[in-house]
Scaffold this motif. Sequence first.
Motif, PDB file in Angstrom:
ATOM      1  N   THR A 135       6.089   9.344   1.567  1.00  0.00           N
ATOM      2  CA  THR A 135       5.016  10.325   0.867  1.00  0.00           C
ATOM      3  C   THR A 135       4.548  11.446   1.350  1.00  0.00           C
ATOM      4  OG1 THR A 135       3.162   8.645   1.855  1.00  0.00           O
ATOM      5  CG2 THR A 135       4.263   8.184  -0.311  1.00  0.00           C
ATOM      6  N   LEU A 182      -3.755  14.140  -3.327  1.00  0.00           N
ATOM      7  CA  LEU A 182      -3.442  12.560  -2.291  1.00  0.00           C
ATOM      8  C   LEU A 182      -4.092  12.234  -1.976  1.00  0.00           C
ATOM      9  CD1 LEU A 182      -0.945  12.351  -0.922  1.00  0.00           C
ATOM     10  CD2 LEU A 182      -2.003  13.711   0.498  1.00  0.00           C
ATOM     11  N   THR A 219       2.764   1.745  -3.257  1.00  0.00           N
ATOM     12  CA  THR A 219       2.280   1.647  -4.188  1.00  0.00           C
ATOM     13  C   THR A 219       1.379   3.538  -4.563  1.00  0.00           C
ATOM     14  OG1 THR A 219       1.330  -0.106  -4.520  1.00  0.00           O
ATOM     15  CG2 THR A 219      -0.049   1.459  -5.705  1.00  0.00           C
ATOM     16  N   MET A 220       1.005   4.162  -3.242  1.00  0.00           N
ATOM     17  CA  MET A 220       0.927   5.098  -3.422  1.00  0.00           C
ATOM     18  C   MET A 220       2.312   5.434  -4.311  1.00  0.00           C
ATOM     19  SD  MET A 220      -0.816   7.427  -2.319  1.00  0.00           S
ATOM     20  CE  MET A 220      -0.906   8.851  -0.896  1.00  0.00           C
ATOM     21  N   GLY A 260       0.791  -1.933   0.000  1.00  0.00           N
ATOM     22  CA  GLY A 260       0.073  -0.165  -0.189  1.00  0.00           C
ATOM     23  C   GLY A 260       0.404   1.623   0.120  1.00  0.00           C
ATOM     24  N   MET A 286       3.072   6.252  -7.696  1.00  0.00           N
ATOM     25  CA  MET A 286       1.598   7.346  -8.483  1.00  0.00           C
ATOM     26  C   MET A 286       2.304   8.582  -7.850  1.00  0.00           C
ATOM     27  SD  MET A 286      -2.218   5.642  -8.186  1.00  0.00           S
ATOM     28  CE  MET A 286      -1.811   5.186  -5.766  1.00  0.00           C
ATOM     29  N   GLN A 287       3.538   9.012  -6.725  1.00  0.00           N
ATOM     30  CA  GLN A 287       3.563  10.110  -6.323  1.00  0.00           C
ATOM     31  C   GLN A 287       5.042  10.483  -7.338  1.00  0.00           C
ATOM     32  OE1 GLN A 287       2.750  12.894  -3.819  1.00  0.00           O
ATOM     33  NE2 GLN A 287       1.143  11.188  -3.735  1.00  0.00           N
ATOM     34  N   LEU A 294      -0.824   3.401   4.018  1.00  0.00           N
ATOM     35  CA  LEU A 294      -1.055   4.856   3.457  1.00  0.00           C
ATOM     36  C   LEU A 294      -0.787   5.541   5.108  1.00  0.00           C
ATOM     37  CD1 LEU A 294      -4.202   4.860   1.299  1.00  0.00           C
ATOM     38  CD2 LEU A 294      -1.917   4.477   0.556  1.00  0.00           C
ATOM     39  N   GLN A 331      -4.762   9.673  -4.612  1.00  0.00           N
ATOM     40  CA  GLN A 331      -4.221   8.387  -5.663  1.00  0.00           C
ATOM     41  C   GLN A 331      -4.567   7.369  -4.044  1.00  0.00           C
ATOM     42  OE1 GLN A 331      -0.567  11.458  -4.974  1.00  0.00           O
ATOM     43  NE2 GLN A 331      -0.881  10.924  -7.183  1.00  0.00           N
ATOM     44  N   ALA A 332      -4.728   7.898  -2.785  1.00  0.00           N
ATOM     45  CA  ALA A 332      -5.306   6.999  -1.710  1.00  0.00           C
ATOM     46  C   ALA A 332      -6.202   6.390  -2.004  1.00  0.00           C
ATOM     47  CB  ALA A 332      -5.089   7.858  -0.657  1.00  0.00           C
ATOM     48  N   THR A 337      -6.819   5.472  -4.858  1.00  0.00           N
ATOM     49  CA  THR A 337      -6.713   4.624  -5.770  1.00  0.00           C
ATOM     50  C   THR A 337      -5.946   2.921  -5.243  1.00  0.00           C
ATOM     51  OG1 THR A 337      -7.118   6.538  -7.112  1.00  0.00           O
ATOM     52  CG2 THR A 337      -5.300   4.336  -8.338  1.00  0.00           C
ATOM     53  N   THR A 338      -5.178   3.899  -3.891  1.00  0.00           N
ATOM     54  CA  THR A 338      -4.050   2.527  -3.716  1.00  0.00           C
ATOM     55  C   THR A 338      -4.970   1.514  -3.525  1.00  0.00           C
ATOM     56  OG1 THR A 338      -2.363   3.644  -3.013  1.00  0.00           O
ATOM     57  CG2 THR A 338      -2.300   2.441  -1.563  1.00  0.00           C
TER      58      THR A 338
END
Length: 343
Positions: free
Chosen positions: A176, A116, A51-52, A48, A55-56, A259, A119-120, A122-123
């Motif tokens: 992140t 943010l 993955t975040m 998790g 994307m960042q 996250l 994206q969370a 999506t994760t």
Amino acid sequence: MDLQIALLLGQDGIVNGAIYGLMAVALVLVFSITRIVFIPQGEFVAFGALTMAMMQGGKVPSTLWLLVAVALLSLAVDLWRVSRGELVNWGASFLWSVAMPLVAAVLALVLKPTSLLLQALTTLCIITPLGPLMYRLVYRPIADATVLLLLIVSVAMHGVMVGLGLLFFGAEGSRTPAFSEAQFQLGEMTVSGQSLVVIGVALVLVGALYAFFGGSMIGKALRATAINRVGARLMGVPTALAGDASFALAALIGAVSGLLIAPLTTVYYDTGFLIGLKGFVAAIIAGLASYPVALAGALLVGQLEAFSSFWASAYKEVLVFTLIIPVLWWRSRSSRHVEEDEE
């Protein structure tokens, strides 16, 4: 040690304990429903967080392709079961093998989230389906096996997921941005907004789980399966779907935990294993049965780790895991063996 240092250590212990509490709740949930000691729970945390982080960095997360591959494999297995004349719940199969991967792909590839919170989200959509898909492919065919065999399979799955983590994310760690950059002054102690986010989200998640198990039909079905799997099946509860639901909740809890900790510490591909083990210590304190005791045990583990890091930092992990010895001794003296109950 003065009061200010003690307060800072206590704050760290509460924040860490909140994460360990979520891990412990997930482990108790999975074990009580499926009898699986889910060793790879910590890997969902690392997956998790990383993955975040991908994307960042403007990249498509590798876990999306893992989700697509596992979903297609699960769908192929269901089609093979139909060809053999077995019954398949196509509703659940469509949800985990088609709908959720499709939603995750649209979010990651089409919308390409930049905020943010998106994206969370999506994760969570990428990581959560991995839990029930793993159960369908790995654990459901051996659902009636012994606890020892299920444990051995869990250890093997941990090794596989750590290897995949190294392949997908590399050996370098990532962090992140914090969900809150606020700083609050409480007397002599400074409290970060991210710490409050961790504690707040953990409390909300635990409260939501309490309401889910107490007020929803699915939650009551999961409770019935945890109390008596055979009896629940005789009453019409689909126990196979209970395994799907428990693994989905465990994966969701792991992804949320990832996250939450990613802004606080650097996360590596194998970071989740140690976090999962500390959650396991808290779950063992609860006998892998009681959610409130698991949460209390997690807070104890968090405080012990925080203060051990000040007094004996080189031995803090040893002290935390040593806590499991008197607990196991006491439970071995006060509880009957599992096989005695089965007879």
